[in-house]
Design an enzyme around this catalytic site. Structure first.
Site, PDB file in Angstrom:
ATOM      1  N   SER A  23       1.724  -1.665  -1.395  1.00 43.30           N
ATOM      2  CA  SER A  23       0.277  -1.774  -1.176  1.00 43.30           C
ATOM      3  C   SER A  23      -0.054  -3.184  -0.708  1.00 43.30           C
ATOM      4  CB  SER A  23      -0.483  -1.502  -2.479  1.00 43.30           C
ATOM      5  OG  SER A  23      -1.810  -2.016  -2.360  1.00 43.30           O
ATOM      6  N   HIS A  48       0.813   0.954   2.269  1.00 42.00           N
ATOM      7  CA  HIS A  48      -0.316   1.588   1.570  1.00 42.00           C
ATOM      8  C   HIS A  48      -1.501   0.641   1.688  1.00 42.00           C
ATOM      9  CE1 HIS A  48      -2.048   4.190  -1.598  1.00 42.00           C
ATOM     10  NE2 HIS A  48      -2.498   3.094  -2.156  1.00 42.00           N
ATOM     11  N   ASP A  50      -5.230  -0.084   0.570  1.00 45.43           N
ATOM     12  CA  ASP A  50      -6.248   0.258  -0.437  1.00 45.43           C
ATOM     13  C   ASP A  50      -7.632  -0.150   0.039  1.00 45.43           C
ATOM     14  OD1 ASP A  50      -3.853  -0.476  -2.901  1.00 45.43           O
ATOM     15  OD2 ASP A  50      -4.851   1.451  -2.679  1.00 45.43           O
ATOM     16  N   MET A  52     -11.516  -0.270  -0.668  1.00 44.00           N
ATOM     17  CA  MET A  52     -12.475  -0.223  -1.770  1.00 44.00           C
ATOM     18  C   MET A  52     -13.836  -0.716  -1.273  1.00 44.00           C
ATOM     19  SD  MET A  52     -10.090  -1.875  -4.752  1.00 44.00           S
ATOM     20  CE  MET A  52      -8.361  -1.364  -4.934  1.00 44.00           C
ATOM     21  N   HIS A  82      -5.663   4.741   1.518  1.00 45.13           N
ATOM     22  CA  HIS A  82      -6.183   5.276   0.254  1.00 45.13           C
ATOM     23  C   HIS A  82      -7.658   4.884   0.169  1.00 45.13           C
ATOM     24  CE1 HIS A  82      -6.106   4.859  -4.449  1.00 45.13           C
ATOM     25  NE2 HIS A  82      -6.965   5.773  -4.024  1.00 45.13           N
ATOM     26  N   MET A  84     -10.957   4.538  -1.550  1.00 51.98           N
ATOM     27  CA  MET A  84     -11.690   4.498  -2.813  1.00 51.98           C
ATOM     28  C   MET A  84     -13.137   4.158  -2.455  1.00 51.98           C
ATOM     29  SD  MET A  84      -8.739   2.552  -4.966  1.00 51.98           S
ATOM     30  CE  MET A  84      -7.945   1.988  -3.457  1.00 51.98           C
ATOM     31  N   MET A 153      -2.813   8.853  -9.465  1.00 52.51           N
ATOM     32  CA  MET A 153      -3.113   7.510  -9.962  1.00 52.51           C
ATOM     33  C   MET A 153      -2.523   7.323 -11.344  1.00 52.51           C
ATOM     34  SD  MET A 153      -4.707   6.000  -7.532  1.00 52.51           S
ATOM     35  CE  MET A 153      -5.186   4.491  -8.370  1.00 52.51           C
ATOM     36  N   ASP A 191       0.784   5.985  -7.790  1.00 54.46           N
ATOM     37  CA  ASP A 191       0.082   4.775  -7.370  1.00 54.46           C
ATOM     38  C   ASP A 191      -0.485   4.007  -8.572  1.00 54.46           C
ATOM     39  OD1 ASP A 191      -2.762   4.157  -5.112  1.00 54.46           O
ATOM     40  OD2 ASP A 191      -1.237   2.839  -5.978  1.00 54.46           O
TER      41      ASP A 191
HETATM   42  C1  DX5 Z   1      -5.444   0.588  -7.292  1.00 49.63           C
HETATM   43  C2  DX5 Z   1      -4.714   0.877  -5.991  1.00 49.63           C
HETATM   44  C3  DX5 Z   1      -3.229   0.717  -6.099  1.00 49.63           C
HETATM   45  C4  DX5 Z   1      -2.784  -0.699  -6.491  1.00 49.63           C
HETATM   46  C5  DX5 Z   1      -1.303  -0.723  -6.695  1.00 49.63           C
HETATM   47  O1  DX5 Z   1      -6.772   1.046  -7.201  1.00 49.63           O
HETATM   48  O2  DX5 Z   1      -4.987   2.184  -5.551  1.00 49.63           O
HETATM   49  O3  DX5 Z   1      -2.640   1.073  -4.849  1.00 49.63           O
HETATM   50  O4  DX5 Z   1      -3.145  -1.600  -5.472  1.00 49.63           O
HETATM   51  O5  DX5 Z   1      -0.962  -2.046  -7.090  1.00 49.63           O
HETATM   52  P1  DX5 Z   1       0.172  -2.280  -8.205  1.00 49.63           P
HETATM   53  O6  DX5 Z   1       1.450  -1.643  -7.660  1.00 49.63           O
HETATM   54  O7  DX5 Z   1       0.279  -3.757  -8.318  1.00 49.63           O
HETATM   55  O8  DX5 Z   1      -0.298  -1.601  -9.452  1.00 49.63           O
HETATM   56 ZN    ZN Z   2      -3.819   2.835  -3.785  1.00 53.82          ZN
END
Ligand code: DX5
Ligand code: ZN
Length: 238
Positions: A23, A48, A50, A52, A82, A84, A153, A191
Site C-alpha cells: 500500500s 495498492h 488507499d 480516503m 481501494h 474509502m 479488512m 488488508d
Molecule cells: C487502511 C488501508 C490499508 C492500510 C494497510 O484503511 O485500507 O490498506 O494502508 O497498511 P498496513 O499494511 O500498514 O496496515
Molecule cells: Zn487498503
C-alpha cells in the site's frame, strides 16, 4: 467438472496465484514514483492505492491524479484502488480514467451496490467489495457472481500501521469456502496489519492477495521483506 477443478485448485493453489500489493499509503510521498518502481523491482505484483475522502473515513489521502501520475511515470503493473469514499460512483469513473486496474469499494458507502459494480466493469476495470471487520459475509450472497475481488479488512479503515485483527482469520476461511464453492476466479485480498510474522496464518486461512503497507515501506530492504513474505506464504501452503 468445474467443481472438480476448483477442488483440485484449492488443494494445489499455485504459488503464482499469490500476489503481494504494497500500500503506497506508507510510502515516501516526496518520492512516490521511485518508491513504486522500487517495490515492483523488489518483487511486488501490484500497488495498492488507499483513497480516503475524510468523509467515509476520518482521513484524507489522494485523488485520481496520483494514479494518473504513476501511469505517466511509466508504471505498468496493476493498480489496485481501494475507495474509502462516499459517494462512490463519480470516483469510480475518475480512477478508471486515470488508469486503475482493480477498483474496490465499501458496500455501506454506495446507495446501489449492484449499479456501482456494473459501472466499474463498464469502465473496463475489475471490481470488488471491501468487507470491514463488522461487515457480514452475507453482503456477498447476491454480489459474488459479479466480483473479481473480495477485499477483507483486518483493521478498521482509515490508517496504515494498525494491528491485525485476529478474528479476521475465521472470516477469511468462510470467504474462501464461498469463493471456492462459486467456481469463479475471484481474488481474496487481505488488508491491514499484514506482516512477515502473520502472513503464513493468513495464507493458510485462504487469502491469495496481500496488502502490506508499513511492513514493506517501513522496512530497510524491500527485496528482503517481500522475499520473506513470499517464503512465509510458501511454507504455510506447502
Ligand atoms: C487502511 C488501508 C490499508 C492500510 C494497510 O484503511 O485500507 O490498506 O494502508 O497498511 P498496513 O499494511 O500498514 O496496515
Ligand atoms: Zn487498503
Amino acid at each position: 467438472m468445474w467443481h472438480y477443478w476448483w477442488a483440485l485448485r484449492k488443494k494445489f493453489r499455485f504459488m503464482n496465484d499469490y500476489l503481494i500489493a504494497p500500500s503506497i499509503l506508507s510510502a515516501d510521498f516526496a518520492r512516490l514514483g521511485q518508491e513504486v518502481e522500487d517495490v515492483l523491482a523488489a518483487g511486488a505484483d501490484m500497488v495498492h492505492v488507499d483513497v480516503m475522502d475524510n468523509h467515509y473515513v476520518s482521513n484524507l489521502t489522494i485523488g485520481p491524479l496520483v494514479c494518473r501520475a504513476l501511469r505517466d511515470h511509466g508504471i505498468t503493473a496493476p493498480i489496485d484502488v481501494h475507495l474509502m469514499v462516499r459517494p462512490v460512483d463519480d470516483l469510480v469513473c475518475r480512477f478508471a480514467d486515470a488508469g486503475a486496474s482493480y477498483i474496490t469499494f465499501h458496500p455501506e458507502a454506495s446507495d446501489h451496490v449492484d449499479r456501482t459494480l456494473q459501472l466499474i466493469h463498464d469502465k473496463g476495470c475489475r471490481g470488488g467489495l471491501v468487507l470491514n471487520p463488522a461487515t457480514p459475509l452475507s453482503v456477498l450472497d447476491w454480489t459474488l457472481e459479479k466480483l473479481d475481488m473480495v477485499l477483507m479488512m483486518s483493521v478498521n479503515p482509515g490508517f496504515g500501521g494498525q494491528a491485525f485483527i485476529f478474528e479476521t482469520l475465521g472470516k477469511l476461511r468462510c470467504a474462501r469456502e464461498m469463493i471456492d464453492r462459486s467456481g469463479r476466479t475471484i481474488r481474496l485480498e487481505i488488508d491491514g496489519g499484514v506482516k512477515v510474522e502473520n502472513i503464513g496464518a493468513i495464507a493458510a486461512a485462504g487469502a491469495d492477495t496481500f496488502v502490506a503497507g508499513s511492513a514493506v515501506f517501513g522496512s530497510e530492504n524491500y527485496t528482503g521483506t517481500i522475499g520473506k513474505l513470499r517464503s512465509e506464504i510458501a511454507k504455510a501452503v506447502a
